[in-house]
Scaffold this active site. Structure first.
Site, PDB file in Angstrom:
ATOM      1  N   HIS A   1      -4.079   1.215   8.076  1.00 46.84           N
ATOM      2  CA  HIS A   1      -4.517   0.793   6.748  1.00 46.84           C
ATOM      3  C   HIS A   1      -6.000   0.410   6.718  1.00 46.84           C
ATOM      4  O   HIS A   1      -6.695   0.646   5.734  1.00 46.84           O
ATOM      5  CB  HIS A   1      -3.661  -0.386   6.286  1.00 46.84           C
ATOM      6  CG  HIS A   1      -4.015  -0.869   4.916  1.00 46.84           C
ATOM      7  ND1 HIS A   1      -3.580  -0.222   3.775  1.00 46.84           N
ATOM      8  CD2 HIS A   1      -4.782  -1.899   4.502  1.00 46.84           C
ATOM      9  CE1 HIS A   1      -4.056  -0.862   2.716  1.00 46.84           C
ATOM     10  NE2 HIS A   1      -4.790  -1.877   3.117  1.00 46.84           N
TER      11      HIS A   1
ATOM     12  N   CYS B   1       0.547   3.498   3.320  1.00 46.46           N
ATOM     13  CA  CYS B   1       0.978   3.040   4.637  1.00 46.46           C
ATOM     14  C   CYS B   1       2.339   3.657   4.960  1.00 46.46           C
ATOM     15  O   CYS B   1       3.092   4.023   4.061  1.00 46.46           O
ATOM     16  CB  CYS B   1       1.075   1.513   4.659  1.00 46.46           C
ATOM     17  SG  CYS B   1      -0.505   0.719   5.052  1.00 46.46           S
TER      18      CYS B   1
ATOM     19  N   HIS C   1      -8.554   7.648   2.866  1.00 45.65           N
ATOM     20  CA  HIS C   1      -8.048   8.931   2.392  1.00 45.65           C
ATOM     21  C   HIS C   1      -9.137   9.676   1.644  1.00 45.65           C
ATOM     22  O   HIS C   1     -10.115   9.083   1.197  1.00 45.65           O
ATOM     23  CB  HIS C   1      -6.841   8.737   1.470  1.00 45.65           C
ATOM     24  CG  HIS C   1      -7.193   8.119   0.138  1.00 45.65           C
ATOM     25  ND1 HIS C   1      -7.464   6.777  -0.019  1.00 45.65           N
ATOM     26  CD2 HIS C   1      -7.326   8.670  -1.094  1.00 45.65           C
ATOM     27  CE1 HIS C   1      -7.743   6.527  -1.288  1.00 45.65           C
ATOM     28  NE2 HIS C   1      -7.680   7.651  -1.965  1.00 45.65           N
TER      29      HIS C   1
ATOM     30  N   CYS D   1       0.839  -1.201   0.000  1.00 45.23           N
ATOM     31  CA  CYS D   1       0.000   0.000   0.000  1.00 45.23           C
ATOM     32  C   CYS D   1       0.874   1.252   0.000  1.00 45.23           C
ATOM     33  O   CYS D   1       1.684   1.441   0.898  1.00 45.23           O
ATOM     34  CB  CYS D   1      -0.913   0.001   1.226  1.00 45.23           C
ATOM     35  SG  CYS D   1      -1.813   1.546   1.397  1.00 45.23           S
TER      36      CYS D   1
ATOM     37  N   GLN E   1      -9.531  13.588  -0.843  1.00 50.55           N
ATOM     38  CA  GLN E   1      -8.764  14.370  -1.808  1.00 50.55           C
ATOM     39  C   GLN E   1      -9.207  15.827  -1.773  1.00 50.55           C
ATOM     40  O   GLN E   1     -10.282  16.147  -1.263  1.00 50.55           O
ATOM     41  CB  GLN E   1      -8.982  13.821  -3.230  1.00 50.55           C
ATOM     42  CG  GLN E   1      -8.574  12.358  -3.377  1.00 50.55           C
ATOM     43  CD  GLN E   1      -8.756  11.864  -4.801  1.00 50.55           C
ATOM     44  OE1 GLN E   1      -8.124  12.368  -5.726  1.00 50.55           O
ATOM     45  NE2 GLN E   1      -9.635  10.893  -4.981  1.00 50.55           N
TER      46      GLN E   1
END
Ligand SMILES: [Zn+2]
Ligand SMILES: [Zn+2]
Ligand SMILES: [Zn+2]
Length: 362
Positions: free
Chosen positions: A133, A72, A186, A69, A188
């Site tokens: 994660h 991470c 996450h 990932c 944006q």
């Protein structure tokens, strides 16, 4: 809140935001290569709106195995290059490697009336919520969301100050059903060189309402929803969550400031606390309702940063999940995409009741 800037070898920046922890040590984690895709804006003359053409995004990282990932913390810099060269972090913001807008967007040839182009000048940032994660927006409780709100406000302020940026669009796509390519939690921020059409449509409606009544449209909607109560799903200091009267999709929810607040920067601390609480409780309710992590798009609408004075820009966050029942996805089909009219198979008052029943106790 401490903020540390790191400039990567490929020309992109990264910010570590630290609240409780010290700012993380930066490891030499190898170079990511910034994408060199061509980006440009093409004017869709039939619709009167821009389309972003970004030809490098097809090659972007797609659902990598958990051990690789890129969001991470870097366990061993030798193993593979990651976006975040540190062993641990709280919240990280960095420039997207596969952006739709970029600060160095190429000049474009304007082909005249029917082939208008414009530079896709702006910034696309990834906002990583946590080093965990397998988390989500709400998995760490209310306080990580409260910190995220401060980071959102900081990104809004910093990106909005850029002269080419007319709109800072903060959003999250959650879940594979929405097309998420990285599962690590996450969101944006797109700093765009124009005000996007959905927001322009809202501005036009708000302007008409303001001319008729002298009031802010969202202020009036929020006051009316709170008076009626039947579509309210939850509240906390300064914020309310409700299913809109004319929800486009089942389980659409808007989270709006109860006082007139154009942007995150207008929120006093107590209202940032209230927003964190409502966002936390809403995600818990979504996830509790059917016993799985509800996918959604989360879109934040707030004041444009183009310097134009509009009387009724009012901070609100729109959640649109893609499910209409526990096991049925709502597809946007011909009537939605071809005619532009949504068909909602549910009564907003009923979906509000479902979400209210799933709302965590105070
Ligand atoms: Zn991860
Ligand atoms: Zn208002
Ligand atoms: Zn809106």
């Amino acid at each position: 809140m401490k903020k540390t800037r790191v400039d990567r070898a490929d020309g992109r920046y990264l910010y570590y935001y630290a609240f409780d922890a010290p700012s993380p040590a930066v490891l030499d984690a190898g170079d990511m290569a910034r994408g060199d895709e061509h980006v440009e804006l093409r004017w869709n003359a039939l619709l009167g709106e821009y389309v972003i053409v970004s030809t490098g995004r097809q090659g972007r990282t797609f659902l990598p195995p958990d051990a690789y990932c890129p969001l991470c913390p870097t366990a061993s810099p030798e193993a593979f290059a990651t976006e975040i060269p540190s062993k641990d972090y709280e919240i990280v913001v960095f420039e997207n490697r596969f952006p739709s807008f970029r600060p160095d967007a190429p000049e474009v040839y304007d082909g005249g009336l029917l082939e208008q182009r414009a530079r896709a000048e702006g910034v696309c940032e990834v906002i990583v919520y946590s080093s965990q994660h397998d988390g989500s927006l709400a998995s760490g409780g209310v306080s990580p969301i409260r910190r995220l709100i401060d980071v959102w406000a900081d990104r809004y302020a910093e990106l909005g100050r850029r002269s080419e940026v007319s709109y800072v669009f903060i959003f999250e796509n959650r879940g594979r059903e929405i097309g998420v390519t990285l599962t690590h939690p996450h969101g944006q921020a797109y700093a765009m060189p124009f005000v996007p059409p959905r927001v322009e449509t809202e501005h036009a409606a708000a302007a008409v309402h303001h001319a008729q009544t002298g009031h802010c449209l969202v202020c009036d909607v929020v006051a009316s929803e709170r008076r009626r109560g039947e579509r309210i799903v939850g509240e906390a200091a300064g914020f309310v969550a409700y299913v809109p009267f004319a929800a486009r999709v089942p389980y659409e929810v808007h989270v709006a400031a109860t006082e007139h607040r154009p942007s995150l920067l207008d929120l006093p601390d107590a209202e940032r606390d209230g927003l964190a609480r409502v966002l936390h409780d809403l995600q818990r309710a979504y996830d509790a309702m059917w016993g799985f992590a509800m996918p959604y798009t989360m879109s934040m609408h707030q004041q444009a940063t183009d310097g134009i004075d509009r009387a009724s820009e009012h901070l609100h966050i729109e959640f649109l999940p893609p499910y209409r029942t526990r096991d049925k996805l709502k597809y946007l089909a011909g009537v939605e995409t071809g005619a532009g009219t949504y068909i909602n198979d549910t009564a907003p008052e009923a979906t509000a009741r479902d979400l209210r029943d799933a709302w965590p106790p105070a």
